[in-house]
Design a protein around this motif. Sequence first.
Motif, PDB file in Angstrom:
ATOM      1  N   ILE A 181     -23.174  51.971 -64.887  1.00  0.00           N
ATOM      2  CA  ILE A 181     -21.779  51.701 -64.526  1.00  0.00           C
ATOM      3  C   ILE A 181     -21.692  51.405 -63.036  1.00  0.00           C
ATOM      4  O   ILE A 181     -22.193  52.182 -62.213  1.00  0.00           O
ATOM      5  N   ARG A 182     -21.061  50.314 -62.701  1.00  0.00           N
ATOM      6  CA  ARG A 182     -20.953  49.916 -61.298  1.00  0.00           C
ATOM      7  C   ARG A 182     -19.883  50.739 -60.591  1.00  0.00           C
ATOM      8  O   ARG A 182     -18.791  50.940 -61.104  1.00  0.00           O
ATOM      9  N   VAL A 183     -20.207  51.191 -59.383  1.00  0.00           N
ATOM     10  CA  VAL A 183     -19.286  51.968 -58.555  1.00  0.00           C
ATOM     11  C   VAL A 183     -19.107  51.227 -57.234  1.00  0.00           C
ATOM     12  O   VAL A 183     -20.090  50.856 -56.592  1.00  0.00           O
ATOM     13  N   SER A 184     -17.857  51.031 -56.835  1.00  0.00           N
ATOM     14  CA  SER A 184     -17.579  50.193 -55.670  1.00  0.00           C
ATOM     15  C   SER A 184     -18.265  50.704 -54.405  1.00  0.00           C
ATOM     16  O   SER A 184     -18.764  49.922 -53.591  1.00  0.00           O
ATOM     17  N   MET A 185     -18.303  52.025 -54.232  1.00  0.00           N
ATOM     18  CA  MET A 185     -18.932  52.596 -53.046  1.00  0.00           C
ATOM     19  C   MET A 185     -20.417  52.255 -52.998  1.00  0.00           C
ATOM     20  O   MET A 185     -20.963  51.894 -51.943  1.00  0.00           O
ATOM     21  N   PHE A 186     -21.081  52.350 -54.141  1.00  0.00           N
ATOM     22  CA  PHE A 186     -22.504  52.025 -54.191  1.00  0.00           C
ATOM     23  C   PHE A 186     -22.738  50.524 -54.017  1.00  0.00           C
ATOM     24  O   PHE A 186     -23.701  50.109 -53.366  1.00  0.00           O
ATOM     25  N   LEU A 187     -21.868  49.718 -54.607  1.00  0.00           N
ATOM     26  CA  LEU A 187     -21.989  48.269 -54.456  1.00  0.00           C
ATOM     27  C   LEU A 187     -21.784  47.856 -53.007  1.00  0.00           C
ATOM     28  O   LEU A 187     -22.507  46.997 -52.472  1.00  0.00           O
ATOM     29  N   LYS A 188     -20.801  48.459 -52.361  1.00  0.00           N
ATOM     30  CA  LYS A 188     -20.505  48.130 -50.962  1.00  0.00           C
ATOM     31  C   LYS A 188     -21.673  48.492 -50.054  1.00  0.00           C
ATOM     32  O   LYS A 188     -21.997  47.763 -49.117  1.00  0.00           O
ATOM     33  N   ASP A 189     -22.292  49.641 -50.324  1.00  0.00           N
ATOM     34  CA  ASP A 189     -23.429  50.087 -49.508  1.00  0.00           C
ATOM     35  C   ASP A 189     -24.736  49.425 -49.925  1.00  0.00           C
ATOM     36  O   ASP A 189     -25.795  49.747 -49.373  1.00  0.00           O
ATOM     37  N   LYS A 190     -24.675  48.525 -50.921  1.00  0.00           N
ATOM     38  CA  LYS A 190     -25.833  47.775 -51.399  1.00  0.00           C
ATOM     39  C   LYS A 190     -26.946  48.682 -51.925  1.00  0.00           C
ATOM     40  O   LYS A 190     -28.130  48.376 -51.808  1.00  0.00           O
ATOM     41  N   VAL A 191     -26.556  49.815 -52.492  1.00  0.00           N
ATOM     42  CA  VAL A 191     -27.545  50.678 -53.139  1.00  0.00           C
ATOM     43  C   VAL A 191     -27.487  50.521 -54.655  1.00  0.00           C
ATOM     44  O   VAL A 191     -28.208  51.192 -55.389  1.00  0.00           O
ATOM     45  N   PRO A 266     -11.967  54.893 -51.007  1.00  0.00           N
ATOM     46  CA  PRO A 266     -11.563  54.594 -52.387  1.00  0.00           C
ATOM     47  C   PRO A 266     -12.784  54.260 -53.223  1.00  0.00           C
ATOM     48  O   PRO A 266     -13.664  53.537 -52.784  1.00  0.00           O
ATOM     49  N   VAL A 267     -12.852  54.804 -54.409  1.00  0.00           N
ATOM     50  CA  VAL A 267     -14.002  54.575 -55.279  1.00  0.00           C
ATOM     51  C   VAL A 267     -13.515  54.041 -56.612  1.00  0.00           C
ATOM     52  O   VAL A 267     -12.632  54.615 -57.240  1.00  0.00           O
ATOM     53  N   GLU A 268     -14.060  52.912 -57.032  1.00  0.00           N
ATOM     54  CA  GLU A 268     -13.697  52.311 -58.306  1.00  0.00           C
ATOM     55  C   GLU A 268     -14.935  52.230 -59.188  1.00  0.00           C
ATOM     56  O   GLU A 268     -16.062  52.171 -58.706  1.00  0.00           O
ATOM     57  N   THR A 269     -14.719  52.219 -60.485  1.00  0.00           N
ATOM     58  CA  THR A 269     -15.827  52.020 -61.413  1.00  0.00           C
ATOM     59  C   THR A 269     -15.584  50.779 -62.235  1.00  0.00           C
ATOM     60  O   THR A 269     -14.452  50.401 -62.509  1.00  0.00           O
ATOM     61  N   HIS A 270     -16.655  50.116 -62.600  1.00  0.00           N
ATOM     62  CA  HIS A 270     -16.562  48.906 -63.418  1.00  0.00           C
ATOM     63  C   HIS A 270     -17.672  48.966 -64.453  1.00  0.00           C
ATOM     64  O   HIS A 270     -18.810  49.230 -64.114  1.00  0.00           O
ATOM     65  N   MET A 271     -17.339  48.726 -65.695  1.00  0.00           N
ATOM     66  CA  MET A 271     -18.374  48.674 -66.713  1.00  0.00           C
ATOM     67  C   MET A 271     -19.285  47.486 -66.460  1.00  0.00           C
ATOM     68  O   MET A 271     -18.831  46.411 -66.090  1.00  0.00           O
TER      69      MET A 271
END
Length: 389
Positions: A181-191, A266-271
């Motif tokens: 599951i994609r999490v905006s915080m992780f995507l933003k930090d490129k992890v 802010p943290v979002e999740t995306h399937m």
Amino acid sequence: MSVRTLPLLFLNLGGEMLYILDQRLRAQNIPGDKARKDEWTEVDRKRVLNDIISTMFNRKFMEELFKPQELYSKKALRTIYERLAHASIMKLNQASMDKLYDLMTMAFKYQVLLCPRPKDVLLVTFNHLDTIKGFIRDSPTILQQVDETFRQLTEIYGGLSAGEFQLIRQTLLIFFQDLHIRVSMFLKDKVQNNNGRFVLPVSGPVPWGTEVPGLIRMFNNKGEEVKRIEFKHGGNYVPAPKEGSFELYGDRVLKLGTNMYSMNQPVETHMSGSSKNLASWTQESIAPNPLAKEELNFLARLMGGMEIKKPSGPEPGFRLNLFTTDEEEEQAALTRPEELSYEVINIQATQDQQRSEELARIMGEFEIMEQPRLSTSKGDDLLAMMDEL
């Protein structure tokens, strides 16, 4: 599969749940003198955290949790967290509960993947407990419950070998392996990549007790070193400064498991866009489970140890929205596949009527009524509230 994995999984996921709820309650907090009756105040935030933590670390519940047992399905564990999240005046609808559980699982999965050595998953757990104690520093009774759990962890896991911790880590990774599951915080930090898979670093401290890679030593049959070969490892590794403390109080060194929401991001999740991933969740929901009856027994034992009082009184409960707006929450609920619903779990276990009746009784005790506990005012002393538990 390790039979010592369940307590670590439960405590770390529970810690992440508390981090998220604390962040969202702070974001929606309204000063007490300006708050309407249906809005959150600082007193409400502390009350919710106290109620959940007190229930989570209930002595009987912990005794049952620490018994050696295998992990069960994600659905069985999720049911416990859903009951736990509603152990206070707070209410979450299905979409917000979905998002909460997604954030919990992905955060802990990332921490397990990044653990320098298998034993460090215990330090991650201690980091969660340390932060939880910060939430309840004004509640000595609940602090004692958390400290007792810490002592149980030290007693049970302190003497385990590296191989046993490796088995625990592998069991955790097997539990998380299909979750992308994609999490905006992780995507933003490129992890995290767009497909929901994590990017593991090739830099930073190496595990305690090991050397920085780059050297191969060769020995003869007498154990004498006869040759050295250096190679480029392509990373940027450094020696570990020191080992983290496994004591009740101390420097854990490792930062995994600390509150990543403390900066109020802010943290979002995306399937994930993968249809295969969605299909796996759907299959788990509709396929017969050969361990269904065992999972019912497992839930009955765990839930039977959780002392949750039924709310009563005229004051309405508070609804917490984990989305930015109510419209986003409603849209998430509409787009959620029907097969993924956790509201009703139909399991045939009619051959054991006594167990079925026992589970029905326990589940009935978890029913969340429309009215919370009687309270004279929102500003009641927190310790007095905890005395009601």
